[in-house]
Design a protein around this motif. Structure first.
Motif, PDB file in Angstrom:
ATOM      1  N   ARG A  23     -66.136  36.098  33.928  1.00 24.16           N
ATOM      2  CA  ARG A  23     -65.441  37.329  33.931  1.00 24.16           C
ATOM      3  C   ARG A  23     -64.184  37.319  34.047  1.00 24.16           C
ATOM      4  NH1 ARG A  23     -68.600  41.740  37.466  1.00 24.16           N
ATOM      5  NH2 ARG A  23     -66.908  42.994  36.396  1.00 24.16           N
ATOM      6  N   LYS A  24     -63.733  36.331  34.715  1.00 24.40           N
ATOM      7  CA  LYS A  24     -62.147  36.018  35.146  1.00 24.40           C
ATOM      8  C   LYS A  24     -61.374  35.777  33.838  1.00 24.40           C
ATOM      9  CE  LYS A  24     -62.769  35.581  39.886  1.00 24.40           C
ATOM     10  NZ  LYS A  24     -62.018  36.802  40.172  1.00 24.40           N
ATOM     11  N   ALA A  25     -60.058  35.729  33.792  1.00 21.26           N
ATOM     12  CA  ALA A  25     -59.034  35.403  32.899  1.00 21.26           C
ATOM     13  C   ALA A  25     -59.284  33.868  32.733  1.00 21.26           C
ATOM     14  CB  ALA A  25     -57.747  35.717  33.244  1.00 21.26           C
ATOM     15  N   GLY A  26     -59.298  33.380  31.251  1.00 18.53           N
ATOM     16  CA  GLY A  26     -59.757  32.049  30.916  1.00 18.53           C
ATOM     17  C   GLY A  26     -61.045  31.530  31.034  1.00 18.53           C
ATOM     18  N   GLY A  27     -61.844  32.557  31.656  1.00 22.54           N
ATOM     19  CA  GLY A  27     -63.645  32.136  31.643  1.00 22.54           C
ATOM     20  C   GLY A  27     -63.607  30.843  32.406  1.00 22.54           C
ATOM     21  N   VAL A  28     -64.885  30.251  32.032  1.00 25.04           N
ATOM     22  CA  VAL A  28     -65.614  29.012  32.810  1.00 25.04           C
ATOM     23  C   VAL A  28     -64.568  27.965  32.694  1.00 25.04           C
ATOM     24  CG1 VAL A  28     -67.477  27.475  33.011  1.00 25.04           C
ATOM     25  CG2 VAL A  28     -67.846  29.910  32.529  1.00 25.04           C
ATOM     26  N   ARG A  29     -63.868  27.658  31.417  1.00 22.68           N
ATOM     27  CA  ARG A  29     -63.121  26.668  31.384  1.00 22.68           C
ATOM     28  C   ARG A  29     -61.854  26.576  32.323  1.00 22.68           C
ATOM     29  NH1 ARG A  29     -62.127  23.146  27.051  1.00 22.68           N
ATOM     30  NH2 ARG A  29     -63.248  24.559  25.675  1.00 22.68           N
ATOM     31  N   ALA A  30     -61.256  27.686  32.404  1.00 22.74           N
ATOM     32  CA  ALA A  30     -60.210  27.873  33.555  1.00 22.74           C
ATOM     33  C   ALA A  30     -60.770  27.575  34.738  1.00 22.74           C
ATOM     34  CB  ALA A  30     -59.656  29.314  33.258  1.00 22.74           C
ATOM     35  N   ALA A  31     -61.638  28.322  35.168  1.00 22.96           N
ATOM     36  CA  ALA A  31     -62.365  27.974  36.620  1.00 22.96           C
ATOM     37  C   ALA A  31     -62.676  26.698  36.842  1.00 22.96           C
ATOM     38  CB  ALA A  31     -63.719  28.902  36.752  1.00 22.96           C
ATOM     39  N   SER A  64     -58.867  29.270  44.646  1.00 20.62           N
ATOM     40  CA  SER A  64     -60.445  29.733  45.481  1.00 20.62           C
ATOM     41  C   SER A  64     -61.397  29.723  44.275  1.00 20.62           C
ATOM     42  CB  SER A  64     -60.194  30.766  46.403  1.00 20.62           C
ATOM     43  OG  SER A  64     -59.753  32.001  45.390  1.00 20.62           O
ATOM     44  N   ALA A  65     -61.072  30.365  43.246  1.00 21.27           N
ATOM     45  CA  ALA A  65     -61.939  30.502  42.063  1.00 21.27           C
ATOM     46  C   ALA A  65     -62.378  29.272  41.537  1.00 21.27           C
ATOM     47  CB  ALA A  65     -61.203  31.342  41.086  1.00 21.27           C
ATOM     48  N   THR A  66     -61.680  27.967  41.443  1.00 17.57           N
ATOM     49  CA  THR A  66     -61.924  26.776  41.010  1.00 17.57           C
ATOM     50  C   THR A  66     -62.967  26.126  42.064  1.00 17.57           C
ATOM     51  OG1 THR A  66     -60.106  26.564  39.735  1.00 17.57           O
ATOM     52  CG2 THR A  66     -61.082  24.405  40.485  1.00 17.57           C
ATOM     53  N   SER A  67     -62.393  26.544  43.531  1.00 16.65           N
ATOM     54  CA  SER A  67     -63.148  25.575  44.241  1.00 16.65           C
ATOM     55  C   SER A  67     -64.658  26.415  44.402  1.00 16.65           C
ATOM     56  CB  SER A  67     -62.514  25.964  45.790  1.00 16.65           C
ATOM     57  OG  SER A  67     -61.427  24.879  45.902  1.00 16.65           O
ATOM     58  N   PHE A  68     -64.572  27.811  44.406  1.00 19.47           N
ATOM     59  CA  PHE A  68     -66.077  28.404  44.521  1.00 19.47           C
ATOM     60  C   PHE A  68     -66.839  27.926  43.190  1.00 19.47           C
ATOM     61  CE2 PHE A  68     -68.499  32.409  43.779  1.00 19.47           C
ATOM     62  CZ  PHE A  68     -69.257  32.420  45.013  1.00 19.47           C
TER      63      PHE A  68
END
Length: 297
Positions: free
Chosen positions: A57-65, A179-183
């Motif tokens: 749901r965030k900008a860039g989606g799963v790839r960005a996370a 924090s989104a990447t770490s999560f």
């Protein structure tokens, strides 16, 4: 950026600790009946899907996370948390919620003690004194010199050490990752690790217990959502002290639902640990404020 709202952040953190305490109670119930690895594995399946849904749901989606240059450390800390949860749930079955949480509450002191060698942070004499008091509290709970020492009492201490290492590695990766990447890495890596070790321990589950398993998964997602919101609306230093409320919430569940009792040495030791932990958090806040003041000056 979200406007800081300390009161809302505190309320969210209190709600978080209550939800996590309920989650621990359900975990104890299920782990009393089924293999710990299977229980944690199913919990992580839901958690993994939850973090993927949040990332999508965030900008860039799963790839960005998922994007990180620190993927070995991210994967290791995700696996570390999964192992810690297994150890802590095992502690619930061996010692109950009251004593497990009384010992586990020392994890902020372990983080403070290890922040120097792991992250290169300075720890002053005041915090070292608080750390010493906290570990005296742990000894008061464990009573290693009285009668026959129960090895099971070490289990929540191992969980606290694993969680402290996880917390330190989370600080480390936060220097370059969001924090989104770490999560994202926490949920996905944990789900992969737990599937690898838990799938061979599958047991048939009674229909009523599937209700409790579903509730466990929902409380896990709700707890993490509330925690994220708490840190979004208020400074971590303002809300972190209220994380200690998980101890009394879990103790109430242990006493009221599972018939546990609070021994005097556990109450005294837990009080020493919580007091030392709160002092340590306060000193970290003072140090951070002084650092910001020097930068501003």
């Amino acid at each position: 950026m979200t406007e800081q709202n300390t009161r809302l952040g505190i309320l969210l953190m209190i709600a978080t600790t209550f939800v996590f305490a309920v989650q621990d109670g359900i975990s104890r119930h299920l782990a009393d009946e089924y293999n710990v690895l299977m229980v944690v594995m199913i919990r992580y399946w839901f958690f993994g899907l939850f973090v993927i849904a949040i990332a999508a749901r965030k900008a860039g989606g799963v790839r960005a996370a998922a994007a990180t240059t620190q993927w070995p450390v991210q994967a290791f800390r995700g696996a570390l948390l999964a192992i810690e949860i297994c150890v802590m749930v095992l502690a619930f079955t061996l010692l109950g919620l009251v004593e497990s949480h009384a010992v586990f509450t020392c994890y902020p002191l372990l983080i403070a003690a290890l922040s120097g060698p792991v992250l290169g942070e300075s720890v002053g004499w005041r915090r070292w004194a608080a750390i010493a008091v906290g570990f005296v509290g742990v000894l008061v709970i464990l009573q290693p010199g009285l009668g026959v020492f129960a090895p099971a009492a070490i289990v929540p201490l191992i969980a606290a050490l694993l969680f402290a290492l996880y917390g330190l590695l989370t600080r480390y990766v936060a220097r370059r990752d969001s924090s989104a990447t770490s999560f994202f890495w926490t949920g996905v890596t944990g789900a992969i690790v737990m599937t690898a070790v838990g799938i061979t321990h599958w047991e048939p589950m009674a229909r009523p217990d599937w209700f409790w398993m579903g509730t466990l998964c929902l409380t896990g997602a709700l707890g993490h959502y509330l925690l994220i919101r708490a840190y979004e609306v208020a400074e971590a230093a303002s809300v972190q002290p209220f994380a200690f409320l998980q101890l009394p919430f879990a103790a109430c569940i242990g006493i009221l639902i599972f018939g546990e009792t609070i021994r005097l040495n556990v109450a005294i030791g837990a009080g020493m640990i919580v007091t030392a932990g709160l002092f340590t958090l306060w000193r970290e806040r003072v140090k951070a404020q002084r650092a910001r003041g020097r930068l501003a000056g």
